[in-house]
Design an enzyme around this catalytic site. Structure first.
Site, short mmCIF file in Angstrom:
data_model
loop_
_atom_site.label_atom_id
_atom_site.label_comp_id
_atom_site.label_asym_id
_atom_site.label_seq_id
_atom_site.Cartn_x
_atom_site.Cartn_y
_atom_site.Cartn_z
CB SER A 1 -0.89 0.02 1.24
OG SER A 1 -1.55 1.27 1.38
CE1 TYR B 1 -4.09 -2.51 4.98
CE2 TYR B 1 -3.43 -0.30 4.32
CZ TYR B 1 -3.81 -1.59 3.98
OH TYR B 1 -3.88 -1.96 2.67
#
Length: 248
Positions: free
Chosen positions: A142, A157
């Site tokens: 990501s 995350y």
């Protein structure tokens, strides 16, 4: 179908829906036999398999929670037992949870680490034992890992995806002498169940994306296809953004 990956076998974790399903179908379209794991969506996994087989490909769905070490090992073994080899591993399975750090539960923290980090390690360790020269490890990371964390609550995350970015670089060194490449795709805003293009965050994220839209699963799958192909033989240790200019 093309023949770019003819004779190759791929395993896509979390391949029953979203990005995983798009990736599984693209690799099959490129000629690979594809195994995909799923956790709680057997109908969706079966649908992906049917779509691949209807197009003339070979596919296998395997129930395996990426937080379960033995299940992940079994998925790799079943892929090899069914198709006879393993050439491409796509570590796509992942989970997300959002909360301010002082409200983030240890249970959620452990779950994110178990799926997003430990599951990737276990799948990779098991897979490379079956790979020869030309093998491919492809991570789904990501842009939150080392470019931008766009909103409050993403710290854990981002931590897990940062670990994947570092793991990619180290693995590229570990496996380079064996002719196995390791790369990490870092999507920005992509239209998925976790971050839909019509969701609460979409208006803000679209506004700061250079192309003014969310990406599509097929676009990410195209990058996976390239990294899995012989054309990408000299690409390794790379963390590659696909974000429509979100971090430009």
């Amino acid at each position: 179908m093309t023949t770019t990956l003819a004779g190759k076998v791929a395993l896509v974790t979390g391949g029953s829906r979203g990005l995983g399903a798009a990736i599984a179908k693209r690799l099959a379209d490129d000629g690979a036999a594809v195994a995909l794991t799923y956790t709680s969506s057997p109908q969706k996994a079966d649908e992906v398999v049917r779509d691949i087989e209807a197009a003339g490909g070979k596919a296998l769905a395997i129930r395996a929670d990426s937080a379960d070490v033995e299940a992940v090992k079994h998925a790799v073994a079943e892929t090899v037992n069914t198709f006879g080899r393993l050439d491409i591993l796509v570590n796509n399975a992942g989970v997300a949870a959002l909360a301010p750090i002082d409200q983030f539960s240890i249970e959620e923290f452990d779950r994110l680490l178990a799926v997003n980090v430990r599951g990737v390690f276990v799948a990779t360790q098991a897979a490379v034992r079956h790979m020869g020269e030309g093998g491919r490890i492809i991570m789904l990371g990501s842009v939150s890992s080392d470019f931008i964390t766009p909103y409050v609550g993403l710290s854990v995350y981002a931590l897990t995806k940062g670990a994947i970015a570092s793991f990619t670089r180290g693995l590229a060194r570990d496996l380079g002498s064996r002719g196995i490449t390791v790369n990490n795709i870092q999507p920005g805003p992509i239209d998925t169940d976790m971050n839909p293009a019509n969701g609460d965050l979409a208006a803000v994220m679209t506004k700061v994306t250079a192309l003014g839209r969310y990406g599509q699963g097929d676009e990410v799958a195209g990058m996976v296809s390239y990294l899995a192909s012989p054309e990408a033989a000299f690409v390794t240790g790379a963390n590659l953004k696909i974000d429509g200019g979100f971090t430009a």
